[in-house]
Scaffold this motif. Structure first.
Motif, PDB file in Angstrom:
ATOM      1  N   ARG A  67      47.794  41.997  44.485  1.00 14.20           N
ATOM      2  CA  ARG A  67      48.407  40.686  44.404  1.00 14.20           C
ATOM      3  C   ARG A  67      48.193  40.182  42.979  1.00 14.20           C
ATOM      4  O   ARG A  67      47.080  39.870  42.582  1.00 14.20           O
ATOM      5  N   ARG A  68      49.251  40.117  42.197  1.00  6.83           N
ATOM      6  CA  ARG A  68      49.118  39.939  40.760  1.00  6.83           C
ATOM      7  C   ARG A  68      49.965  38.777  40.244  1.00  6.83           C
ATOM      8  O   ARG A  68      51.075  38.548  40.697  1.00  6.83           O
ATOM      9  N   ALA A  69      49.419  38.064  39.264  1.00  6.12           N
ATOM     10  CA  ALA A  69      50.175  37.047  38.545  1.00  6.12           C
ATOM     11  C   ALA A  69      50.860  37.728  37.367  1.00  6.12           C
ATOM     12  O   ALA A  69      50.208  38.318  36.522  1.00  6.12           O
ATOM     13  N   VAL A  70      52.178  37.659  37.324  1.00  9.41           N
ATOM     14  CA  VAL A  70      52.920  38.359  36.274  1.00  9.41           C
ATOM     15  C   VAL A  70      52.548  37.818  34.901  1.00  9.41           C
ATOM     16  O   VAL A  70      52.191  38.564  33.998  1.00  9.41           O
ATOM     17  N   THR A  71      52.608  36.505  34.729  1.00  7.12           N
ATOM     18  CA  THR A  71      52.237  35.888  33.455  1.00  7.12           C
ATOM     19  C   THR A  71      51.315  34.704  33.746  1.00  7.12           C
ATOM     20  O   THR A  71      51.792  33.613  34.068  1.00  7.12           O
ATOM     21  N   PRO A  72      50.001  34.903  33.652  1.00  8.84           N
ATOM     22  CA  PRO A  72      49.092  33.798  33.957  1.00  8.84           C
ATOM     23  C   PRO A  72      49.257  32.663  32.952  1.00  8.84           C
ATOM     24  O   PRO A  72      49.378  32.896  31.741  1.00  8.84           O
ATOM     25  N   ALA A  73      49.276  31.465  33.448  1.00  8.40           N
ATOM     26  CA  ALA A  73      49.413  30.304  32.574  1.00  8.40           C
ATOM     27  C   ALA A  73      48.143  30.095  31.771  1.00  8.40           C
ATOM     28  O   ALA A  73      47.038  30.329  32.269  1.00  8.40           O
ATOM     29  N   PRO A  74      48.251  29.662  30.522  1.00  8.63           N
ATOM     30  CA  PRO A  74      47.047  29.362  29.745  1.00  8.63           C
ATOM     31  C   PRO A  74      46.301  28.191  30.359  1.00  8.63           C
ATOM     32  O   PRO A  74      46.878  27.361  31.066  1.00  8.63           O
TER      33      PRO A  74
ATOM     34  N   VAL B  81      41.205  29.339  38.079  1.00  5.93           N
ATOM     35  CA  VAL B  81      40.413  29.399  36.849  1.00  5.93           C
ATOM     36  C   VAL B  81      39.164  30.226  37.118  1.00  5.93           C
ATOM     37  O   VAL B  81      38.680  30.321  38.254  1.00  5.93           O
ATOM     38  N   ALA B  82      38.625  30.838  36.070  1.00  6.43           N
ATOM     39  CA  ALA B  82      37.450  31.693  36.213  1.00  6.43           C
ATOM     40  C   ALA B  82      36.542  31.508  35.008  1.00  6.43           C
ATOM     41  O   ALA B  82      37.003  31.464  33.859  1.00  6.43           O
ATOM     42  N   LEU B  83      35.249  31.397  35.275  1.00  7.14           N
ATOM     43  CA  LEU B  83      34.237  31.295  34.233  1.00  7.14           C
ATOM     44  C   LEU B  83      33.249  32.439  34.397  1.00  7.14           C
ATOM     45  O   LEU B  83      32.598  32.552  35.433  1.00  7.14           O
ATOM     46  N   ALA B  84      33.154  33.295  33.392  1.00  8.03           N
ATOM     47  CA  ALA B  84      32.158  34.367  33.381  1.00  8.03           C
ATOM     48  C   ALA B  84      31.053  33.987  32.404  1.00  8.03           C
ATOM     49  O   ALA B  84      31.314  33.402  31.348  1.00  8.03           O
ATOM     50  N   ILE B  85      29.823  34.320  32.752  1.00  6.97           N
ATOM     51  CA  ILE B  85      28.671  34.036  31.888  1.00  6.97           C
ATOM     52  C   ILE B  85      27.903  35.337  31.692  1.00  6.97           C
ATOM     53  O   ILE B  85      27.570  36.024  32.664  1.00  6.97           O
ATOM     54  N   GLY B  86      27.616  35.689  30.435  1.00  3.10           N
ATOM     55  CA  GLY B  86      26.916  36.945  30.193  1.00  3.10           C
ATOM     56  C   GLY B  86      26.385  37.063  28.792  1.00  3.10           C
ATOM     57  O   GLY B  86      26.387  36.103  28.004  1.00  3.10           O
ATOM     58  N   ASN B  87      25.935  38.269  28.480  1.00  6.32           N
ATOM     59  CA  ASN B  87      25.257  38.549  27.223  1.00  6.32           C
ATOM     60  C   ASN B  87      26.026  39.547  26.364  1.00  6.32           C
ATOM     61  O   ASN B  87      25.447  40.361  25.655  1.00  6.32           O
ATOM     62  N   GLY B  88      27.341  39.486  26.460  1.00  5.05           N
ATOM     63  CA  GLY B  88      28.166  40.436  25.745  1.00  5.05           C
ATOM     64  C   GLY B  88      28.140  40.266  24.236  1.00  5.05           C
ATOM     65  O   GLY B  88      27.990  39.158  23.726  1.00  5.05           O
TER      66      GLY B  88
END
Length: 404
Positions: free
Chosen positions: A67-74, A185-192
């Protein structure tokens, strides 16, 4: 402990590139990559367009509908501000994971991320972050380090549960109460990238994504947040600040990269199993495909035919391999890796054409067939060797028991 790129560009799990020195010779590399891959560029593209790889049940074959969004909105200005506010609140519950002792961590073996999910110090991370670690250190936002131990893991789904000896009152984050949606919306937190507990924001662009490799988790969340190695194991949060996924791997298509996270919810049966101490290995035979062949996991039948013209592999497409791990089921069963002469023609090497009667034509299909079983199961391989067809029984073992 780095993020596992589906393009295999940095440390990750799956077949390592251990191979006979002869296979890395210039004549063969030039012949394969120039004459073969150069004339069929779509094969090469398929290597970096996997359908993660990674699932709780036996891995499914590639091609699962996404299930995919073709063009995700900014992100809008208000969404960006909300995620920044969320980051400030959630950051104290996230961790920097290092393979070292808490009192001796000047030169850790690797760096990853994790998130606390309970008041008693339970934390979720990606299994490949802690795989094989002798000692683990968890660093909190105040830069203090605490001992951590693995309580349980699920190799195939790339999840691990830690117990971290943080002080009472250390913040933690709740798990998601329901499944997310494409476009959230998604928020990732890490040490990259050498950073310390930093945010990466974006949107979920697909659900039920599959890496197309049996040694990566299937059924993942795809997001367009710019995560990089070191972010592995970190949380992906929804707009409510709940943990909806654990960062697992990236996928690179040319200049474009996308991130994938293993979905989690408060009712996830995998978490119940991890809390009970389950340590679930993926089944393996103990073979590798490396050297100039390392990008031929998905070699189609017509590609095998072209390759056979160069290497004299025979007329029947199947899975060949370049290495056998010491002490592995493959070694005990007498499986023979590919060996070439001075003219880069095969002098020995098995071609596996079926697993328990199920036809396979390349290394990827071989992996998927094996992952449908469990460690301890015995499978029968149909093997072509020196013009003969053999039925070779092999008892699978857990991946942690085999080192390539």
């Amino acid at each position: 402990m780095n993020l596992r790129p589906a393009s295999r560009g940095s440390a990750g799990r799956g077949p390592q590139r251990a191979f006979p020195a002869r296979l890395s010779g210039v004549p063969l590399r030039r012949a394969l990559l120039g004459a073969l891959l150069g004339t069929l560029p779509l094969w090469a593209a398929a290597q970096t367009a996997p359908p993660a790889a990674p699932t709780a049940a036996p891995a499914t074959a590639p091609g699962v509908a996404e299930r995919r969004a073709v063009t995700p909105a900014p992100l809008t200005a208000s969404e960006t501000a909300r995620l920044q506010e969320l980051f400030q609140k959630a950051r104290p519950a996230t961790l920097r994971i290092e393979q070292c002792a808490p009192d001796d961590c000047a030169d850790p073996d690797g760096v990853g991320s994790a998130v606390l999910i309970s008041a008693d110090g339970l934390a979720l991370t990606a299994y490949h972050v802690v795989e094989g670690a002798r000692t683990l250190s968890a660093q909190t936002l105040d830069r203090k380090r605490y001992a951590a131990e693995v309580i349980g893991y699920n190799d195939q789904d790339d999840l691990a549960l830690l117990r971290v000896k943080v002080p009472a009152g250390t913040p933690f984050l709740p798990l998601a109460t329901g499944a997310p949606g494409v476009g959230n919306v998604a928020l990732a937190i890490g040490n990259g990238g050498g950073a310390f507990l930093r945010p990466k924001t974006g949107r979920l662009t697909a659900l039920d994504a599959d890496a197309g490799r049996a040694d990566f988790p299937p059924g993942t969340l795809e997001l367009n947040a710019p995560v990089v190695p070191g972010d592995s194991g970190g949380p992906v949060l929804n707009a409510s600040g709940q943990v909806t996924g654990i960062v697992s791997y990236i996928r690179t298509d040319g200049r474009r990269s996308r991130a994938y996270a293993v979905p989690v919810t408060v009712t996830d049966p995998r978490l119940t199993a991890l809390k009970a101490g389950e340590k679930r290995d993926a089944p393996v035979i103990g073979i590798t495909l490396g050297g100039p062949f390392g990008d031929l996991f998905f070699l189609p039948e017509r590609g095998f035919t072209e390759l056979s013209r160069l290497l004299k592999l025979g007329d029947t497409p199947g899975a060949f391999f370049t290495g056998v791990s010491r002490g592995s089921p493959a070694e005990r069963a007498g499986l023979q890796p590919l060996r070439l002469d001075a003219n880069d023609e095969r002098v020995s090497g098995d071609i596996v054409t079926a697993v328990n009667g199920k036809r396979i034509v390349n290394f990827s299909e071989f992996q998927y067939a094996v992952r449908a079983f469990r460690p301890g199961d015995t499978v029968t391989l149909t093997v072509l060797r020196s013009g003969r067809t053999l039925q070779v029984p092999v008892t699978l073992t857990g991946r942690s028991q085999v080192r390539n």
